[in-house]
Each structure stands twice: as structure tokens, then as C-alpha cells.
Design a protein around this motif. Structure first.
Motif, PDB file in Angstrom:
ATOM      1  N   GLU A   1      -5.934   5.205   8.747  1.00  0.00           N
ATOM      2  CA  GLU A   1      -6.563   5.407   8.508  1.00  0.00           C
ATOM      3  C   GLU A   1      -7.469   4.523   8.964  1.00  0.00           C
ATOM      4  N   LEU A   2      -8.372   4.594  10.616  1.00  0.00           N
ATOM      5  CA  LEU A   2      -7.927   3.492  11.569  1.00  0.00           C
ATOM      6  C   LEU A   2      -9.149   3.292  11.984  1.00  0.00           C
TER       7      LEU A   2
ATOM      8  N   LYS B   1       6.714   1.043  29.359  1.00  0.00           N
ATOM      9  CA  LYS B   1       6.153   0.672  28.893  1.00  0.00           C
ATOM     10  C   LYS B   1       6.112  -0.217  27.450  1.00  0.00           C
ATOM     11  N   LYS B   2       4.897  -0.807  27.070  1.00  0.00           N
ATOM     12  CA  LYS B   2       4.735  -1.066  25.901  1.00  0.00           C
ATOM     13  C   LYS B   2       4.652  -0.096  24.305  1.00  0.00           C
ATOM     14  N   LEU B   3       5.541   0.051  23.100  1.00  0.00           N
ATOM     15  CA  LEU B   3       5.116   0.667  22.651  1.00  0.00           C
ATOM     16  C   LEU B   3       4.818   0.551  21.502  1.00  0.00           C
ATOM     17  N   ILE B   4       4.022   1.110  20.469  1.00  0.00           N
ATOM     18  CA  ILE B   4       3.532   0.875  18.532  1.00  0.00           C
ATOM     19  C   ILE B   4       4.190   1.976  18.372  1.00  0.00           C
ATOM     20  N   ILE B   5       5.476   2.127  17.287  1.00  0.00           N
ATOM     21  CA  ILE B   5       5.662   3.452  16.741  1.00  0.00           C
ATOM     22  C   ILE B   5       5.465   3.238  15.123  1.00  0.00           C
ATOM     23  N   ALA B   6       5.263   4.054  14.354  1.00  0.00           N
ATOM     24  CA  ALA B   6       4.663   3.656  13.528  1.00  0.00           C
ATOM     25  C   ALA B   6       4.751   4.695  12.332  1.00  0.00           C
ATOM     26  N   GLY B   7       5.786   4.348  11.019  1.00  0.00           N
ATOM     27  CA  GLY B   7       5.763   5.438  10.537  1.00  0.00           C
ATOM     28  C   GLY B   7       7.229   5.362   9.702  1.00  0.00           C
ATOM     29  N   GLY B   8       7.428   6.114   9.178  1.00  0.00           N
ATOM     30  CA  GLY B   8       9.332   5.714   7.700  1.00  0.00           C
ATOM     31  C   GLY B   8      10.117   7.078   7.919  1.00  0.00           C
TER      32      GLY B   8
ATOM     33  N   ASP C   1      14.781  11.374  -4.618  1.00  0.00           N
ATOM     34  CA  ASP C   1      14.491  11.264  -3.723  1.00  0.00           C
ATOM     35  C   ASP C   1      13.532  12.306  -2.674  1.00  0.00           C
ATOM     36  N   VAL C   2      13.651  13.259  -3.302  1.00  0.00           N
ATOM     37  CA  VAL C   2      12.822  14.572  -2.272  1.00  0.00           C
ATOM     38  C   VAL C   2      11.508  14.077  -2.266  1.00  0.00           C
ATOM     39  N   GLU C   3      10.863  13.422  -3.591  1.00  0.00           N
ATOM     40  CA  GLU C   3       9.535  13.289  -3.704  1.00  0.00           C
ATOM     41  C   GLU C   3       9.133  12.077  -2.887  1.00  0.00           C
ATOM     42  N   LEU C   4      10.180  11.017  -3.061  1.00  0.00           N
ATOM     43  CA  LEU C   4      10.213  10.509  -2.491  1.00  0.00           C
ATOM     44  C   LEU C   4      10.314  10.130  -0.924  1.00  0.00           C
ATOM     45  N   ASP C   5      11.459  10.561  -0.547  1.00  0.00           N
ATOM     46  CA  ASP C   5      11.693  10.812   0.692  1.00  0.00           C
ATOM     47  C   ASP C   5      10.179  11.501   2.166  1.00  0.00           C
ATOM     48  N   MET C   6       9.136  12.068   1.256  1.00  0.00           N
ATOM     49  CA  MET C   6       7.543  12.856   1.582  1.00  0.00           C
ATOM     50  C   MET C   6       7.191  11.744   1.763  1.00  0.00           C
ATOM     51  N   LEU C   7       6.748  11.061   0.603  1.00  0.00           N
ATOM     52  CA  LEU C   7       6.009   9.712   0.088  1.00  0.00           C
ATOM     53  C   LEU C   7       5.928   9.137   1.181  1.00  0.00           C
ATOM     54  N   ASP C   8       7.340   8.517   1.909  1.00  0.00           N
ATOM     55  CA  ASP C   8       7.950   7.517   2.584  1.00  0.00           C
ATOM     56  C   ASP C   8       6.770   7.928   3.837  1.00  0.00           C
ATOM     57  N   GLN C   9       6.382   9.252   4.064  1.00  0.00           N
ATOM     58  CA  GLN C   9       6.262   9.322   5.264  1.00  0.00           C
ATOM     59  C   GLN C   9       4.669   9.240   5.916  1.00  0.00           C
ATOM     60  N   LEU C  10       3.762   9.023   4.472  1.00  0.00           N
ATOM     61  CA  LEU C  10       2.508   9.560   4.823  1.00  0.00           C
ATOM     62  C   LEU C  10       2.352   8.385   4.892  1.00  0.00           C
ATOM     63  N   PRO C  11       0.908   8.177   5.997  1.00  0.00           N
ATOM     64  CA  PRO C  11       0.387   7.120   6.462  1.00  0.00           C
ATOM     65  C   PRO C  11       0.077   6.677   5.213  1.00  0.00           C
ATOM     66  N   LYS C  12      -0.842   7.591   4.401  1.00  0.00           N
ATOM     67  CA  LYS C  12      -2.291   6.724   3.802  1.00  0.00           C
ATOM     68  C   LYS C  12      -1.242   6.827   2.248  1.00  0.00           C
ATOM     69  N   ALA C  13      -0.034   6.500   1.910  1.00  0.00           N
ATOM     70  CA  ALA C  13       0.635   7.229   0.159  1.00  0.00           C
ATOM     71  C   ALA C  13       0.521   4.951  -0.367  1.00  0.00           C
ATOM     72  N   THR C  14       0.488   4.655  -1.722  1.00  0.00           N
ATOM     73  CA  THR C  14       0.464   3.783  -2.278  1.00  0.00           C
ATOM     74  C   THR C  14       1.516   3.750  -3.029  1.00  0.00           C
ATOM     75  N   PRO C  15       1.698   2.490  -3.858  1.00  0.00           N
ATOM     76  CA  PRO C  15       2.858   2.705  -5.500  1.00  0.00           C
ATOM     77  C   PRO C  15       1.900   2.821  -6.088  1.00  0.00           C
ATOM     78  N   GLN C  16       1.420   3.853  -6.064  1.00  0.00           N
ATOM     79  CA  GLN C  16       0.569   5.256  -6.982  1.00  0.00           C
ATOM     80  C   GLN C  16       0.261   6.108  -6.719  1.00  0.00           C
ATOM     81  N   SER C  17       0.740   6.717  -5.682  1.00  0.00           N
ATOM     82  CA  SER C  17       0.995   7.415  -4.661  1.00  0.00           C
ATOM     83  C   SER C  17       1.746   8.786  -5.785  1.00  0.00           C
ATOM     84  N   ARG C  18       1.595  10.201  -5.672  1.00  0.00           N
ATOM     85  CA  ARG C  18       2.285  11.306  -6.016  1.00  0.00           C
ATOM     86  C   ARG C  18       1.939  12.017  -5.635  1.00  0.00           C
ATOM     87  N   LEU C  19       3.057  12.976  -6.122  1.00  0.00           N
ATOM     88  CA  LEU C  19       2.840  14.893  -5.158  1.00  0.00           C
ATOM     89  C   LEU C  19       2.519  15.391  -6.310  1.00  0.00           C
TER      90      LEU C  19
END
Lengths: 334, 104
Positions: free
Chosen positions: A127-128, A152-159, B66-84
Motif C-alpha cells: 500500500e503506497l 542498476k540500483k534495486l530495492i527488493i521488498a519481502g521476506g 510455523d506454516v502460518e508465520l511463513d505465510m504472514l511473513d510474506q504479506l505486504p500488509k501484515a501487522t502483529p495483529q494479523s492472523r489467517l
């Protein structure tokens, strides 16, 4: 221009099996899928999960089912446009259809079969403000051609794994890679995580943990990204490209604009042959709806078989269809 | 009866009542109550289309696996209050909780 009898939108299990049922009736198929590989959600979301309700398989992994289906349809020589989304659909003068994909591939077909599952898998977006403004002008959601990022200069976001893997890979190519992650640790594969921390230690990767994307800057083209850490401190990082990698999420997409009757994100069909309200367009599998609908792969297979019987009338309007078992006739490859 | 609040994407709050001893998860209850969640993966914590924000009662829920945390970790909008929602079993721990449906 690709010319085919049936254009199947969606290369999940039901789309793939349609090639078999169509092939038995001598109809050729071309498949289009927005994902870069076949298999739909089975390959994208749960390749390693066992499935227990495929007739004849007490247990089969999702990716194995897809491989088996692929082997099963090979005799009928299907062709594919993968990594492309069907954007436009129009009628041709001879009563067929012309489809145009997101990569401007044109496909001429007599019949359209929508086997699109829950829709197109599209990237989850951060959300930006003004994000759309920068899409294609610095913000990309997929690494299709890594060479584009050379120097290039890159920013990668995600975990997730893809953020880790692309960060590692692109440090070799790009001038600078910044990886932004919300948490202080990664839950991806331990090997990749270790490598990312090693690269950061060696000064080859700019690792910003406990941080979120905050704002995009640039006049028409991306120039820099503001990144905020948990303490609320802002940091401006120069960037030619920003690649948010937050996984994929399904959306119905352009299908909703084709004049089909739609109820709650699903296409209404006649259960006689799974035809839609538009003659020549069928919808099978998870994307359709009818009284009693069950979203099961095995139901999609059944729908594919019945669809093919009616599709035959559009492909061979002057021929009479006589039903034959594969045990009698075998599979006559093209 | 187990009673909790659900706030939809338009901000409307509604009480949801579920019989005790029901063997369902929150995603299934939300779907049955006609909330517009896709639940693409059917409850395997693999698609995150049933993401909710727990505004009240988070401390009463079992920690994510762990499975849930793995997924939450990827989401752009997850917060500490987020759950599936698909990973939250319906039981008396949910009494008084408040769940907000996350944006699509």
C-alpha cells in the motif's frame, strides 16, 4: 497469430485434462496461463501437498498430478502461451474468437474454454501512494529478464523465499541491491537466509530489517524510495527499480468484462455442457458456478468431458459425433 | 454459544454466534456467514486470502504455527495483529474477540 480449435484459458489440472478430452474428438488446443508454468494453484500454491480424492490415486502430490496430466495430453500436442494473461476477446467474422494476451500474442479459436480456477494470480501489492504511477516505470513485480537489472540500483521488498533468492542472485548483476523486510529475521530456507546475512556483512547487500516501504519518489520515473524503520526513522534509498515480492493472490481479472453472467466471482453455466451465456464459450472447474457446485478437481474433469462433446459442434459443425471408449479406440495421437 | 464480532471491509460490525463444539475454523465460519473471502487454498495457510486483523482477544488465541508465520511473513500488509482465519479453530477462546477482515 496462433490458430487453434479450442483456446483454453488456464493451465491448471482441469485446463490440462480438457486437452485430452478435446483430443479424443480430434480438436486441437492452445492453453494460456498468467503463471510462467503449467499446473495453476497446484504448482503455484501447494506443489508438495498430497491430494487424496483423485480417482485411482489413493494419494498423489499436486506436482505429480500435474506431471501425469502433462504426459497424458502430450499425444495431442497442445501449445502454450505461459506468463501471459488474456486481456481482450472479440468475435471474428466466421463466428470464432480472437484473443489478445498481455504480451500482444493473438490467438484465433473456434471455441473458448475458461478453466481459470479462481482467476489470474496477480502480485500482492504494497500500500503506497502513487504506486500505479510507477508501475512499469521502475516498479516491477516479476523478474522476467534479470539482465534488465545489470548495473542498476534495486530495492527488493519481502521476506519470503523469492525475495531472498532474487536478492542473492541479483547482487551478482546489479550495481546495488537493497533488501527491505518488515521483521528482524527471515523464515525462508536457512541456506538462503544465511547467504543474505553473509552478503550484508560483506557489504555487497544493503539489508534493511524491521523496515517498511514508505513512499516512492521520482518525476515520472522512479528515482528513490523512502523506507521507514520501526522507530519511525526515514531513510531515502536511490533506486532505478523496486521489486516488491509479496507473493501472488487470485483476481478474476479481464474475464469479468466479457459479457458473461457472473455470480460472486464465478461464471454461471448450464450443467448440460458447462456452456456460458455466450455461445462458443464454456467455463469449467473452480471458475464456474451452478446449483450444487463442488470445487473439486474431479468435478472439473467431469465438466471437461461434457464440455468437449458440445465444443465438437462448434469445431466440426457438419460432422456427427459418435462416442467411443478409449479401450476400444485407444488414443490416436495427432 | 461462542460470540465474537466481525468487522467487514466497509467497517460494518456484526456479532457472529457459533454453537460450541463445532468443528470448524474461523475461515469456514466467515464463509458460511457469507463474508466475501476467497479462501483459495481451502485452509492450508497457503494463500492468505482469509487474512484478518485481531483487534481484540489476540492474547487468547494459540500462537500461530510455523506454516502460518511463513505465510504472514510474506504479506505486504501484515501487522502483529494479523492472523489467517483458516488457522484459528472455533472454541470458547474466541468469546469477545473482534476480527477485522483484511483488505483484498
Amino acid at each position: 497469430m496462433i490458430t487453434t480449435d479450442i483456446c483454453i484459458i488456464g493451465a491448471g489440472p482441469v485446463g490440462l485434462f480438457s486437452v485430452f478430452e478435446a483430443g479424443l474428438l480430434k480438436m486441437r488446443c492452445h492453453l494460456v496461463d498468467v503463471l510462467p508454468q503449467i499446473g495453476g494453484q497446484l504448482s503455484e500454491i501447494y506443489p508438495k501437498k498430497p491430494i487424496y480424492d483423485i480417482p485411482g490415486f489413493p494419494e498423489i502430490k499436486a506436482e505429480e498430478l500435474i506431471e501425469n496430466l502433462y504426459q497424458q495430453i502430450l499425444p495431442f500436442k497442445p501449445t502454450f502461451s505461459l506468463g501471459e494473461r488474456v486481456d481482450k476477446l472479440s468475435r471474428t467474422e466466421d463466428g470464432g474468437f480472437l484473443l489478445t494476451t498481455s504480451d500482444q500474442t493473438e490467438i484465433k479459436a473456434k471455441v473458448i474454454v475458461i478453466a481459470g480456477g479462481l482467476g489470474c494470480f496477480e502480485p500482492r501489492k504494497p500500500e503506497l501512494q502513487r504506486l500505479e504511477h510507477f508501475e512499469g516505470k521502475g516498479v516491477v513485480y516479476m523478474v522476467k529478464d534479470p539482465e534488465k537489472f545489470r548495473g542498476k540500483k534495486l530495492i527488493i521488498a519481502g521476506g519470503g523465499d523469492s525475495a531472498l533468492d532474487w536478492s542473492i542472485y541479483l547482487t551478482e548483476i546489479a550495481e546495488q541491491v537493497t533488501l527491505v523486510h518488515r521483521n528482524e529475521s527471515f523464515r525462508g530456507a536457512p541456506d538462503s537466509t544465511e547467504k543474505v546475512f553473509d552478503l550484508a556483512k560483506a557489504g555487497r547487500l544493503n539489508l534493511l530489517l524491521n523496515s517498511n516501504l514508505h513512499a516512492l519518489n521520482g518525476n515520472g520515473v522512479l528515482k528513490s524510495v523512502d523506507i521507514m524503520n520501526k522507530q519511525g526513522e526515514l531513510k531515502k534509498v536511490e533506486a532505478d527499480y523496486m521489486i516488491p515480492l509479496f507473493g501472488l493472490s487470485p483476481k478474476l481479472g479481464p474475464i469479468s468484462e466479457w459479457g458473461l453472467n457472473i455470480d460472486k466471482n464465478a461464471i454461471e453455466v448450464n450443467t448440460f455442457d458447462y456452456s456460458t451465456n455466450v455461445p462458443g464459450i464454456f467455463a469449467i472447474g473452480d471458475i464456474n458456478t451452478y446449483p450444487g457446485k463442488l470445487k473439486l478437481i474431479l468435478c472439473g474433469f467431469h465438466e471437461a468431458a461434457l464440455m468437449a462433446q458440445s465444443a465438437f459442434k462448434f469445431v466440426y459443425p457438419n460432422q456427427k459425433l459418435s462416442f467411443k471408449y478409449t479401450t476400444v479406440n485407444g488414443v490416436n495421437a495427432f | 454459544m461462542i460470540i465474537f464480532d466481525v468487522v467487514d471491509r466497509a467497517g460494518n460490525l456484526q456479532k457472529v454466534e457459533v454453537p460450541e463444539e463445532i468443528n470448524l475454523n474461523l475461515m469456514e465460519v466467515l464463509k458460511a456467514s457469507e463474508y466475501p473471502i476467497l479462501a483459495t487454498c481451502g485452509g492450508m495457510a497457503l494463500c492468505a486470502t482469509c487474512q484478518v486483523e485481531v483487534a481484540q482477544g489476540l492474547e487468547n488465541l494459540p500462537s500461530p504455527t510455523d506454516v502460518e508465520l511463513d505465510m504472514l511473513d510474506q504479506l505486504p500488509k501484515a501487522t502483529p495483529q494479523s492472523r489467517l482465519a483458516c488457522q484459528i479453530k472455533i472454541n470458547e477462546n474466541l468469546n469477545g474477540a473482534v476480527f477485522h477482515l483484511a483488505a483484498e
